[in-house]
Each structure stands twice: as C-alpha cells, then as structure tokens.
Enzyme design. Structure first.
Site, PDB file in Angstrom:
ATOM      1  CD  GLU A 157      -3.103  -1.149   2.066  1.00 43.82           C
ATOM      2  OE1 GLU A 157      -3.034  -0.334   3.018  1.00 43.82           O
ATOM      3  OE2 GLU A 157      -4.047  -1.940   1.929  1.00 43.82           O
ATOM      4  CD  GLU A 274      -3.549  -6.225   3.081  1.00 43.22           C
ATOM      5  OE1 GLU A 274      -4.471  -5.483   3.510  1.00 43.22           O
ATOM      6  OE2 GLU A 274      -2.350  -6.010   3.302  1.00 43.22           O
TER       7      GLU A 274
END
Length: 503
Positions: A157, A274
C-alpha cells in the site's frame, strides 16, 4: 430454479490461492502453527502473505562495524524456521518485500504497534543487496523450481502515507525498479510484481503501469487490495463502521483489468493480495454470522474477475493495533486465538467441499458437481448493509440434476445467527475475555455447523430442494446418488421402534 444438467464451466480456485497473515515472525508461535495446521486440513490454501519479512522482527538485515568500516550480515535464522513450517503444512509463501529495516531506513516513521518502518532506504545499493541476498537464499535453500512458484510483491500500500512516507509515488517507482531488477538478477524466471495499492487510488495504478512500461521493467503480475468499510467510529478497544454492499468488493476486484485494458500491462495476472469487509482488526463484524453471509457471493463469483483474492487474515494472531484484549475482539481471522472457528471460517470450509464443475450460479446460490456425480449447493441469506431488520426465512428453491439413481443422500451443514456461531455463544456466556478451559470447549463446540441428513426421492433424474434459510445463514448441501446395497433378507420393520411390529 431448474439447474442445468450440463456444466457451464469450472469453478476457479482463486479464493484459496492465498490467505493473509500477521507479521512474519508470529509464525514461530505454537498457537499460530496449530491454527494454520487446522486451516490447511479443512480448507487448504496454496500461499500465505503477510508483512514484515524484512522488518527488524525477522532479523534479516544485521549491520555491524568491523575494521573501521560498515558491513551487513544477512541472517535467515527466523526466515528458515517460518518457511520450513509453512512448507510442512502444505502452504507456500506469497513473498512481500517490506518493511524497511531500521538499520537501512532513511527516516523514523513507522506503522503499527510493532513499528514497521515505512521510509525509503538510506542506500539503494544496500537495499538491492538485501533483496538479492534474501531471494538468493530462498532459491539456495528451497530450490529454483519451488521458489519460481512464489510470487514476490514489492511493498504494501505505497499509495497511503501510513505505509510509505508521504505516499511518494516517484520514490515507490524507484523502489520497485531496484527491487524488481534485484529479484531478476537471481533468476529471470522468478515472479515479481506490485504495486499492492489500497482501494481508492486508481490513478496510482495507471501511473505505475506507464512507468514500468516506459522503463521496460520486469513485471509478472499486478496486485491491489479491496475493502468496503467506511470511516472508523472508535470505541475503547474497537471500532464500528458502515459497509458498502458486497458487490462493491467484486467491482474493486474488476478494477485493475478494466484500468489496464489496452495498455502495456494488459493481460498480466491480477492478484487481490488483501480483501475483507473492514480494514480494521478490531471491528466485531468479522466475528459474526452476518459476515459469512456478506462474503458468500464474493467467494462464489470472485474467481471470474481475478487470478486470486486473499482473505485478510487466516487467524486473529495479529498485532497491528496491539495485543488483543479479548478472545473475540473483531479480529480479521477466520479463527480466533486457540482455534475457535468463526462463521466465515465455515464459508471457506464449505467452498473447499464444492465440486469442480459449475452447474448454476445466482444471487443467493452456487451449484457444482464433482467427478463422482456428487452435487453441492452453497446457498446464503441476504446480508443487508442498510441497517434494516435481517430477513428470517429466505428461501432458495432448486431442481437439481442427480442422474439415474432412485434416491439421493442429502447432507446439510449450516451456520447462522443461531447455528455454528461461537461469537453468539460467547456473548451469552457474558463475553469472557480469557475463557477458562471448559468455556473454550463450549465455544469450540458451539462453533461447529448444525448438520442434518435425509434421503430424498429422485424423479426424472432430479431432486427438488426447498431450502429455508435462517437469518444470515450460509448452508452447504451435498447430494450423493444412492446405490442401494441392502441385503435381500433385511427388513427395517423388524427393528424395535422402526416398524409396525414394534408398536
């Protein structure tokens, strides 16, 4: 609904390709390995991905001074123990390169309770050496043919300031370039990819694709994450959040391929490394029957959109917000600590028992058949995110092709607000934060699905199913054609309590 006799395709196993985990070194703990062993016996994931391989807790990067000069020793003591344990349990790493070792970091910004450093390296040469040494060690220990099957993802991220200093995309591009080249210097056949972005940053992926193509950088897959929760409403040791409909997860799954269509990265495998409803590890929705019903349509259809989608995470052995204060605390896991199964665990276990051939898929069901003729039906009640009262009594009616058998054996397994719901039992026990051994036994027992069985008549090669579902129920029905092997001399009516002679 009349289910077709002919299969329309094969059920993708993208849902089981990978599962998430807490930080790397947690795998050294007994409870972690016991939990993963249970998961693998009953579900059987292919890969496992988590943070912290290169963080201080795993101890790979060990700088030291000798003869007036700086040196670095790369230590794989913990890495070997963890990966050995994974492979013994039949699961492979999905390698994430991160976070920054403190001895190589350019700053002191960290994330999580365990303080993963999220700044660029102070030396790009030393970072390349770290990546190259780590990957080369894995190849040396486990063999090139094995490690070729392990995707290697660069960071986590980087589009969020919490996970990459200033969310500096240019700095991430350099990190990707240096890392990807270091991986390929070990062997060109190893898989490397990224950028592992969180939802809501579509322009990040587009810029990343242009950068990779413009520099002719190696890339073997594209990755991103998917969540559907709103802002956190904090309470002590927890949060509450609104949720978008589960269909929004599927829309997020579809986004990378839509964005990359017609561009230089079109056609690459797409991994959702995820996904979950909430991005918080302290949201009680994760523990509920609602959550299983909410995610059922995602598991049923997600494989049509991506090459994998990795549930975050397999266990509540997870410490990003600190050490959990209660056995049920809203953790991401399919399992709590001490292996109490949540309803969403059973959704995955049900999927693991489905057949390979898809016969039908609808808004509340999935029907499959295996090579032995066993037909499986996964059905789920609606999960309304608007806050309206839950529907009790949702019905799924199906006409199932079963073949020429005279009868079929039905085995039904269900979880709902009332069935297979350890969280509900825990509430009724008074929410003990540290259950005593007897209470743990009770919770484990309460966590098992309700099971029933019966024989069903077959008419014209079909079985009629009329499934009434409780609130937030997820049910698995397994239908097996029956071959009657009863000896000709046997008569059940002669058994006391079964026939007329017992009256």
């Amino acid at each position: 609904m009349r289910v077709p006799s002919e299969a329309s395709g094969r059920l993708s196993d993208a849902w089981r390709f990978c599962v998430g985990t807490g930080r790397f070194e947690l795998a050294l703990r007994r409870d972690y390995q016991d939990s993963l062993a249970l998961i693998q016996r009953e579900i059987g994931f292919r890969h496992i991905r988590g943070h912290g391989l290169l963080s201080d807790g795993a101890g790979v990067h060990q700088p030291y001074e000798y003869a007036g000069a700086r040196h670095v020793r790369h230590s794989f003591t913990y890495v070997d123990q963890v990966i050995d344990a994974y492979l013994e349990l039949g699961i492979r790493p999905f390698v994430e390169l991160g976070f920054m070792p403190s001895g190589l970091a350019s700053g002191d910004q960290t994330v999580f309770w365990w303080q993963g450093n999220v700044t660029p390296p102070s030396s790009w040469r030393e970072w390349a050496e770290l990546v190259r040494a780590t990957v080369a060690h894995l190849v040396d220990r486990y063999g090139l043919d094995e490690v070729r099957t392990w995707p290697i993802e660069v960071w986590n991220e980087p589009n969020l300031k919490d996970f990459w200093q200033d969310a500096d995309q240019d700095a991430y591009h350099r990190l990707y370039e240096v890392s990807a080249h270091a991986v390929k210097e070990v062997d060109a056949s190893l898989q490397v990819g990224g950028p592992a972005i969180s939802p809501g940053s579509d322009e990040f992926l587009a810029r990343f694709a242009d950068f990779v193509a413009g520099r002719s950088l190696p890339i073997d897959f594209v990755s991103r994450h998917a969540y559907t929760s709103g802002p956190a409403q904090h309470v002590p040791f927890g949060v509450h959040q609104t949720l978008a409909p589960a269909s929004k997860l599927l829309e997020q799954f579809a986004t990378p391929r839509r964005q990359l269509a017609g561009g230089p990265l079109e056609g690459l495998p797409v991994h959702i490394t995820e996904f979950n409803s909430s991005y918080r590890p302290d949201n009680p929705v994760h523990d509920t029957a609602f959550h299983a019903a909410y995610l059922a349509p995602v598991l049923a259809a997600g494989g049509e959109l991506v090459d994998s989608f990795s549930y975050w995470t397999f266990s509540d052995m997870f410490e990003e917000q600190g050490i959990p204060t209660s056995i049920f605390h809203g953790g991401f896991g399919l399992l709590t600590h001490r292996q109490i199964k949540k309803p969403t665990y059973h959704l995955y276990a049900f999927m693991a028992r489905m057949g390979e051939q898809i016969l039908a898929r609808g808004e509340d069901h999935l029907v499959t058949r295996d090579g032995d003729g066993r037909v499986t039906v996964l059905a789920w009640a609606p999960a309304d995110v608007t806050g309206a009262p839950a529907v009790d009594g949702h019905t799924v009616r199906l006409s199932i092709p079963i073949g020429e058998a005279a009868s079929a054996f039905e085995l039904r397994s269900s979880v709902s607000e009332e069935k297979g719901n350890a969280w509900a039992a825990w509430r009724e026990l008074g929410r003990p934060s540290s259950p005593r051994p007897r209470e743990l036994d009770v919770l484990r027992e309460a966590a098992e699905p309700a099971r029933s069985h019966r024989g069903l008549p077959v008419e014209d090669g079909r079985v009629d199913l009329d499934l009434r579902l409780d609130r937030h129920e997820v049910t698995l029905v397994e239908l097996t054609p029956v071959v009657d092997r009863t000896p000709p001399w046997w008569d059940d009516r002669r058994l006391l309590g079964l026939g007329e002679e017992s009256r």
